[in-house]
Motif scaffolding. Structure first.
Motif, PDB file in Angstrom:
ATOM      1  N   MET A   1      -5.008   8.661  -7.468  1.00 39.62           N
ATOM      2  CA  MET A   1      -5.427   7.937  -6.262  1.00 39.62           C
ATOM      3  C   MET A   1      -6.307   6.735  -6.575  1.00 39.62           C
ATOM      4  O   MET A   1      -6.200   5.705  -5.906  1.00 39.62           O
ATOM      5  CB  MET A   1      -6.123   8.883  -5.284  1.00 39.62           C
ATOM      6  CG  MET A   1      -5.176   9.889  -4.650  1.00 39.62           C
ATOM      7  SD  MET A   1      -3.953   9.116  -3.574  1.00 39.62           S
ATOM      8  CE  MET A   1      -4.963   8.894  -2.111  1.00 39.62           C
TER       9      MET A   1
ATOM     10  N   ALA B   1       2.406   1.634  -3.461  1.00 39.08           N
ATOM     11  CA  ALA B   1       1.408   2.103  -4.437  1.00 39.08           C
ATOM     12  C   ALA B   1       1.149   3.594  -4.262  1.00 39.08           C
ATOM     13  O   ALA B   1       1.065   4.337  -5.251  1.00 39.08           O
ATOM     14  CB  ALA B   1       0.112   1.311  -4.301  1.00 39.08           C
ATOM     15  N   TYR B   2       1.035   4.046  -3.020  1.00 43.52           N
ATOM     16  CA  TYR B   2       0.808   5.476  -2.775  1.00 43.52           C
ATOM     17  C   TYR B   2       1.994   6.312  -3.254  1.00 43.52           C
ATOM     18  O   TYR B   2       1.816   7.341  -3.907  1.00 43.52           O
ATOM     19  CB  TYR B   2       0.539   5.735  -1.290  1.00 43.52           C
ATOM     20  CG  TYR B   2       0.386   7.202  -0.996  1.00 43.52           C
ATOM     21  CD1 TYR B   2      -0.781   7.876  -1.329  1.00 43.52           C
ATOM     22  CD2 TYR B   2       1.423   7.926  -0.422  1.00 43.52           C
ATOM     23  CE1 TYR B   2      -0.922   9.236  -1.090  1.00 43.52           C
ATOM     24  CE2 TYR B   2       1.289   9.286  -0.171  1.00 43.52           C
ATOM     25  CZ  TYR B   2       0.121   9.929  -0.518  1.00 43.52           C
ATOM     26  OH  TYR B   2      -0.016  11.281  -0.279  1.00 43.52           O
ATOM     27  N   LYS B   3       3.202   5.864  -2.934  1.00 42.60           N
ATOM     28  CA  LYS B   3       4.394   6.632  -3.326  1.00 42.60           C
ATOM     29  C   LYS B   3       4.529   6.730  -4.842  1.00 42.60           C
ATOM     30  O   LYS B   3       4.906   7.776  -5.364  1.00 42.60           O
ATOM     31  CB  LYS B   3       5.652   6.002  -2.725  1.00 42.60           C
ATOM     32  CG  LYS B   3       5.810   6.263  -1.236  1.00 42.60           C
ATOM     33  CD  LYS B   3       7.110   5.671  -0.721  1.00 42.60           C
ATOM     34  CE  LYS B   3       7.352   6.021   0.714  1.00 42.60           C
ATOM     35  NZ  LYS B   3       7.652   7.422   0.966  1.00 42.60           N
TER      36      LYS B   3
ATOM     37  N   ALA C   1      -3.872   4.069  -7.584  1.00 42.60           N
ATOM     38  CA  ALA C   1      -3.084   3.637  -6.422  1.00 42.60           C
ATOM     39  C   ALA C   1      -3.907   2.708  -5.532  1.00 42.60           C
ATOM     40  O   ALA C   1      -3.405   1.676  -5.066  1.00 42.60           O
ATOM     41  CB  ALA C   1      -2.599   4.848  -5.629  1.00 42.60           C
ATOM     42  N   ALA C   2      -5.174   3.066  -5.299  1.00 41.27           N
ATOM     43  CA  ALA C   2      -6.048   2.241  -4.459  1.00 41.27           C
ATOM     44  C   ALA C   2      -6.255   0.860  -5.078  1.00 41.27           C
ATOM     45  O   ALA C   2      -6.122  -0.169  -4.399  1.00 41.27           O
ATOM     46  CB  ALA C   2      -7.386   2.942  -4.253  1.00 41.27           C
TER      47      ALA C   2
ATOM     48  N   HIS D   1       0.172   8.850   5.819  1.00 41.23           N
ATOM     49  CA  HIS D   1       1.115   9.023   4.710  1.00 41.23           C
ATOM     50  C   HIS D   1       2.502   9.423   5.204  1.00 41.23           C
ATOM     51  O   HIS D   1       3.512   8.998   4.643  1.00 41.23           O
ATOM     52  CB  HIS D   1       0.592  10.047   3.704  1.00 41.23           C
ATOM     53  CG  HIS D   1      -0.615   9.571   2.970  1.00 41.23           C
ATOM     54  ND1 HIS D   1      -1.549  10.442   2.460  1.00 41.23           N
ATOM     55  CD2 HIS D   1      -1.060   8.331   2.656  1.00 41.23           C
ATOM     56  CE1 HIS D   1      -2.518   9.758   1.870  1.00 41.23           C
ATOM     57  NE2 HIS D   1      -2.241   8.468   1.983  1.00 41.23           N
TER      58      HIS D   1
ATOM     59  N   VAL E   1      -3.072   3.969   1.189  1.00 44.14           N
ATOM     60  CA  VAL E   1      -3.302   4.868   0.051  1.00 44.14           C
ATOM     61  C   VAL E   1      -4.251   6.003   0.417  1.00 44.14           C
ATOM     62  O   VAL E   1      -3.957   7.166   0.172  1.00 44.14           O
ATOM     63  CB  VAL E   1      -3.860   4.076  -1.161  1.00 44.14           C
ATOM     64  CG1 VAL E   1      -4.265   5.019  -2.292  1.00 44.14           C
ATOM     65  CG2 VAL E   1      -2.842   3.055  -1.655  1.00 44.14           C
TER      66      VAL E   1
ATOM     67  N   ALA F   1      -2.954  -1.182  -5.068  1.00 42.49           N
ATOM     68  CA  ALA F   1      -2.597  -1.601  -3.711  1.00 42.49           C
ATOM     69  C   ALA F   1      -3.380  -2.836  -3.281  1.00 42.49           C
ATOM     70  O   ALA F   1      -2.798  -3.827  -2.830  1.00 42.49           O
ATOM     71  CB  ALA F   1      -2.829  -0.462  -2.726  1.00 42.49           C
TER      72      ALA F   1
ATOM     73  N   GLY G   1       0.811  -1.213   0.000  1.00 43.00           N
ATOM     74  CA  GLY G   1       0.000   0.000   0.000  1.00 43.00           C
ATOM     75  C   GLY G   1       0.843   1.262   0.000  1.00 43.00           C
ATOM     76  O   GLY G   1       0.560   2.208  -0.736  1.00 43.00           O
TER      77      GLY G   1
ATOM     78  N   LEU H   1      -5.239  -0.564   1.449  1.00 44.30           N
ATOM     79  CA  LEU H   1      -6.070   0.563   1.034  1.00 44.30           C
ATOM     80  C   LEU H   1      -5.891   1.763   1.965  1.00 44.30           C
ATOM     81  O   LEU H   1      -5.810   2.908   1.518  1.00 44.30           O
ATOM     82  CB  LEU H   1      -7.537   0.137   0.968  1.00 44.30           C
ATOM     83  CG  LEU H   1      -8.531   1.160   0.439  1.00 44.30           C
ATOM     84  CD1 LEU H   1      -8.184   1.579  -0.988  1.00 44.30           C
ATOM     85  CD2 LEU H   1      -9.943   0.579   0.496  1.00 44.30           C
TER      86      LEU H   1
ATOM     87  N   HIS I   1       0.472   8.350  -6.280  1.00 42.99           N
ATOM     88  CA  HIS I   1      -0.373   9.271  -5.497  1.00 42.99           C
ATOM     89  C   HIS I   1      -1.040  10.351  -6.350  1.00 42.99           C
ATOM     90  O   HIS I   1      -2.012  10.952  -5.911  1.00 42.99           O
ATOM     91  CB  HIS I   1       0.424   9.909  -4.352  1.00 42.99           C
ATOM     92  CG  HIS I   1       1.541  10.794  -4.800  1.00 42.99           C
ATOM     93  ND1 HIS I   1       2.790  10.293  -5.054  1.00 42.99           N
ATOM     94  CD2 HIS I   1       1.581  12.114  -5.046  1.00 42.99           C
ATOM     95  CE1 HIS I   1       3.569  11.279  -5.444  1.00 42.99           C
ATOM     96  NE2 HIS I   1       2.858  12.405  -5.450  1.00 42.99           N
TER      97      HIS I   1
END
Length: 172
Positions: A93, A85-87, A96-97, A133, A126, A100, A82, A123, A90
């Motif tokens: 979104m 994926a966010y990094k 990313a969600a 974060h 993200v 993840a 997760g 999740l 982002h």
């Protein structure tokens, strides 16, 4: 539509009480740490996915999805996925969600650590707050790994008090 199997039998009152006690002590412990020990810091100890973990490790203790390998491995692996994926995504979104959760499921399957709340852990990494974060990969250690570990210790202690319950079924 008719199903292929029957609904499981109702559980006894004793099972309900022991599940309640375990969930109360498990969630209560991580919540206490979160709201008393980590208050005023950038650390977090409790995440929403722990509620679903509590259902498994205190209420469905024989499920393969509730065993220690799945609990700890599922949360840590999913947290790392997760955060990654966010990094990486982002700016998108929604992507990313989706990446993840889908990747967490695939990797949990591949590592034999499938734990449904792990999908929520990925999740949350993200869609979580700026505080989540800001943890970066520390999120995999605190709260995901350490919170799950606290809940596991309580599950081992509480679930083995009555002679009718035994947890875990296996460790690894």
């Amino acid at each position: 539509m008719k199903g292929t199997t029957k609904s499981p039998p109702a559980v006894g009152f004793s099972e309900i009480i022991w599940s309640w006690i375990g969930a109360f002590l498990g969630i209560g412990s991580v919540a206490f740490i979160n709201f008393n020990v980590f208050e005023g810091t950038d650390l977090v100890m409790i995440i929403g996915s722990f509620g679903a973990s509590a259902v498994l490790i205190y209420g469905a203790i024989r499920s393969p999805l509730a065993q220690p390998r799945n609990l700890i491995g599922g949360h840590i692996i999913s947290a790392i996925i997760g955060v990654t994926a966010y990094k990486l995504l982002h700016n998108q979104m929604w992507l990313a969600a989706a990446v993840a959760v889908a990747t967490a499921i695939a990797i949990m399957h591949a590592t034999r650590t499938l734990h449904p709340p792990g999908g929520a852990t990925a999740l949350i990494a993200v869609i979580g707050s700026p505080k989540i974060h800001s943890l970066g990969y520390l999120y995999a250690v605190i709260p995901a790994g350490s919170g799950a570990f606290v809940m596991l210790v309580i599950a081992v202690l509480i679930n083995n008090i009555p002679k009718t319950r035994q947890y875990p079924e296996y460790w690894i």
